[in-house]
Design a protein around this motif. Structure first.
Motif, PDB file in Angstrom:
ATOM      1  N   ILE A 108     -19.246 -60.095 -11.789  1.00  0.00           N
ATOM      2  CA  ILE A 108     -19.008 -61.312 -11.009  1.00  0.00           C
ATOM      3  C   ILE A 108     -19.067 -60.901  -9.545  1.00  0.00           C
ATOM      4  N   ARG A 109     -19.961 -61.533  -8.796  1.00  0.00           N
ATOM      5  CA  ARG A 109     -20.015 -61.283  -7.354  1.00  0.00           C
ATOM      6  C   ARG A 109     -20.531 -62.533  -6.663  1.00  0.00           C
ATOM      7  N   ARG A 110     -20.295 -62.586  -5.385  1.00  0.00           N
ATOM      8  CA  ARG A 110     -20.800 -63.702  -4.577  1.00  0.00           C
ATOM      9  C   ARG A 110     -21.559 -63.123  -3.391  1.00  0.00           C
ATOM     10  N   HIS A 111     -22.653 -63.809  -3.043  1.00  0.00           N
ATOM     11  CA  HIS A 111     -23.464 -63.397  -1.899  1.00  0.00           C
ATOM     12  C   HIS A 111     -24.038 -64.651  -1.253  1.00  0.00           C
ATOM     13  N   LYS A 112     -23.826 -64.798   0.033  1.00  0.00           N
ATOM     14  CA  LYS A 112     -24.303 -65.968   0.783  1.00  0.00           C
ATOM     15  C   LYS A 112     -23.864 -67.281   0.134  1.00  0.00           C
ATOM     16  N   GLY A 113     -22.648 -67.295  -0.402  1.00  0.00           N
ATOM     17  CA  GLY A 113     -22.113 -68.512  -1.004  1.00  0.00           C
ATOM     18  C   GLY A 113     -22.588 -68.797  -2.412  1.00  0.00           C
ATOM     19  N   VAL A 114     -23.371 -67.890  -3.001  1.00  0.00           N
ATOM     20  CA  VAL A 114     -23.898 -68.074  -4.355  1.00  0.00           C
ATOM     21  C   VAL A 114     -23.152 -67.147  -5.310  1.00  0.00           C
ATOM     22  N   LEU A 115     -22.715 -67.685  -6.439  1.00  0.00           N
ATOM     23  CA  LEU A 115     -22.104 -66.879  -7.491  1.00  0.00           C
ATOM     24  C   LEU A 115     -23.207 -66.193  -8.289  1.00  0.00           C
ATOM     25  N   TYR A 116     -23.070 -64.889  -8.498  1.00  0.00           N
ATOM     26  CA  TYR A 116     -23.940 -64.121  -9.390  1.00  0.00           C
ATOM     27  C   TYR A 116     -23.064 -63.688 -10.555  1.00  0.00           C
ATOM     28  N   PHE A 117     -23.470 -64.086 -11.771  1.00  0.00           N
ATOM     29  CA  PHE A 117     -22.596 -63.900 -12.931  1.00  0.00           C
ATOM     30  C   PHE A 117     -23.379 -63.350 -14.108  1.00  0.00           C
ATOM     31  N   ASN A 118     -22.934 -62.204 -14.620  1.00  0.00           N
ATOM     32  CA  ASN A 118     -23.481 -61.609 -15.830  1.00  0.00           C
ATOM     33  C   ASN A 118     -22.333 -61.501 -16.820  1.00  0.00           C
ATOM     34  N   PRO A 119     -22.420 -62.179 -17.974  1.00  0.00           N
ATOM     35  CA  PRO A 119     -21.318 -62.141 -18.934  1.00  0.00           C
ATOM     36  C   PRO A 119     -21.252 -60.841 -19.731  1.00  0.00           C
ATOM     37  N   GLY A 120     -22.199 -59.933 -19.512  1.00  0.00           N
ATOM     38  CA  GLY A 120     -22.268 -58.715 -20.313  1.00  0.00           C
ATOM     39  C   GLY A 120     -22.947 -59.002 -21.641  1.00  0.00           C
ATOM     40  N   SER A 121     -22.698 -58.176 -22.616  1.00  0.00           N
ATOM     41  CA  SER A 121     -23.333 -58.311 -23.925  1.00  0.00           C
ATOM     42  C   SER A 121     -22.296 -58.548 -25.004  1.00  0.00           C
ATOM     43  N   CYS A 122     -22.577 -59.526 -25.867  1.00  0.00           N
ATOM     44  CA  CYS A 122     -21.691 -59.758 -27.019  1.00  0.00           C
ATOM     45  C   CYS A 122     -22.414 -59.438 -28.320  1.00  0.00           C
ATOM     46  N   GLY A 123     -23.499 -58.676 -28.232  1.00  0.00           N
ATOM     47  CA  GLY A 123     -24.231 -58.221 -29.410  1.00  0.00           C
ATOM     48  C   GLY A 123     -23.835 -56.789 -29.743  1.00  0.00           C
ATOM     49  N   PRO A 124     -24.791 -55.994 -30.211  1.00  0.00           N
ATOM     50  CA  PRO A 124     -24.472 -54.603 -30.528  1.00  0.00           C
ATOM     51  C   PRO A 124     -23.982 -53.853 -29.290  1.00  0.00           C
ATOM     52  N   ARG A 125     -22.968 -53.026 -29.487  1.00  0.00           N
ATOM     53  CA  ARG A 125     -22.434 -52.241 -28.372  1.00  0.00           C
ATOM     54  C   ARG A 125     -23.511 -51.270 -27.878  1.00  0.00           C
ATOM     55  N   ARG A 126     -23.649 -51.189 -26.555  1.00  0.00           N
ATOM     56  CA  ARG A 126     -24.625 -50.286 -25.944  1.00  0.00           C
ATOM     57  C   ARG A 126     -23.983 -49.520 -24.801  1.00  0.00           C
ATOM     58  N   PHE A 127     -24.460 -48.321 -24.594  1.00  0.00           N
ATOM     59  CA  PHE A 127     -24.106 -47.532 -23.405  1.00  0.00           C
ATOM     60  C   PHE A 127     -22.599 -47.369 -23.231  1.00  0.00           C
ATOM     61  N   ASN A 128     -21.815 -47.406 -24.290  1.00  0.00           N
ATOM     62  CA  ASN A 128     -20.351 -47.301 -24.210  1.00  0.00           C
ATOM     63  C   ASN A 128     -19.719 -48.388 -23.350  1.00  0.00           C
ATOM     64  N   LEU A 129     -20.412 -49.501 -23.175  1.00  0.00           N
ATOM     65  CA  LEU A 129     -19.873 -50.624 -22.408  1.00  0.00           C
ATOM     66  C   LEU A 129     -19.014 -51.503 -23.308  1.00  0.00           C
ATOM     67  N   LYS A 130     -18.112 -52.244 -22.699  1.00  0.00           N
ATOM     68  CA  LYS A 130     -17.293 -53.195 -23.441  1.00  0.00           C
ATOM     69  C   LYS A 130     -18.165 -54.334 -23.957  1.00  0.00           C
ATOM     70  N   VAL A 131     -17.755 -54.916 -25.071  1.00  0.00           N
ATOM     71  CA  VAL A 131     -18.416 -56.106 -25.610  1.00  0.00           C
ATOM     72  C   VAL A 131     -17.741 -57.299 -24.943  1.00  0.00           C
TER      73      VAL A 131
END
Length: 154
Positions: A108-131
């Motif tokens: 979650i980040r904002r730049h020039k008043g715009v929200l940039y949003f990546n919910p991550g992945s809710c499929g197979p776990r990858r790269f030791n990242l959280k689901v």
């Protein structure tokens, strides 16, 4: 208004996900669906808008659009899979938010008043990242409060 946001299911709709989407007004899938059955299952919960990811090369998922623009509560939201393929200036285009996936890393980040949003992945776990998956809580005049939800799973 509460909107569910998922990405990078890669053919796996974890059983933990549908209950977390119960009660949302719509669902946004940000690509790498992997199997059209996932879209059907999500559509049974709420109306869905989906974009194509880099693995969506065959069947119904290959026919999904690369990008989508939604007007929600007076604000425009831009959907795509890979933020590296963003070929416009969202602030100049007056977008309230840019939603994307691909990296499997929630952000979650904002730049020039715009929200940039990546919910991550809710499929197979990858790269030791959280689901993870996300929500957009949208109020009057497109006031957007993003939320990341960590999914407890095996």
């Amino acid at each position: 208004m509460k909107i569910g946001v998922v990405s990078d299911t890669h053919g796996l709709l974890r059983p933990e996900v549908p209950p977390l989407l119960a009660g949302v007004e719509s669902i946004l899938h940000l690509g790498d669906v992997g199997d059209a059955k996932i879209l059907k299952a999500l559509r049974a919960i709420a109306p869905i808008t989906a974009v194509r990811g880099n693995i969506d090369r065959e069947g119904p998922c290959a026919r999904l659009p690369e990008t989508e623009v939604l007007l929600i509560e007076g604000g425009y939201i831009y959907l795509l899979h890979d933020i590296g393929m963003l070929h416009l200036d969202p602030a100049a285009a007056k977008f309230a938010a840019v939603l994307y996936g691909h990296s499997h890393k929630a952000e979650i980040r904002r730049h020039k008043g715009v929200l940039y949003f990546n919910p991550g992945s809710c499929g197979p776990r990858r790269f030791n990242l959280k689901v993870t998956m996300g929500y957009l809580h949208i109020g009057a005049n497109c006031a957007i409060e993003p939320e990341i939800m960590e999914i407890e799973c095996d």
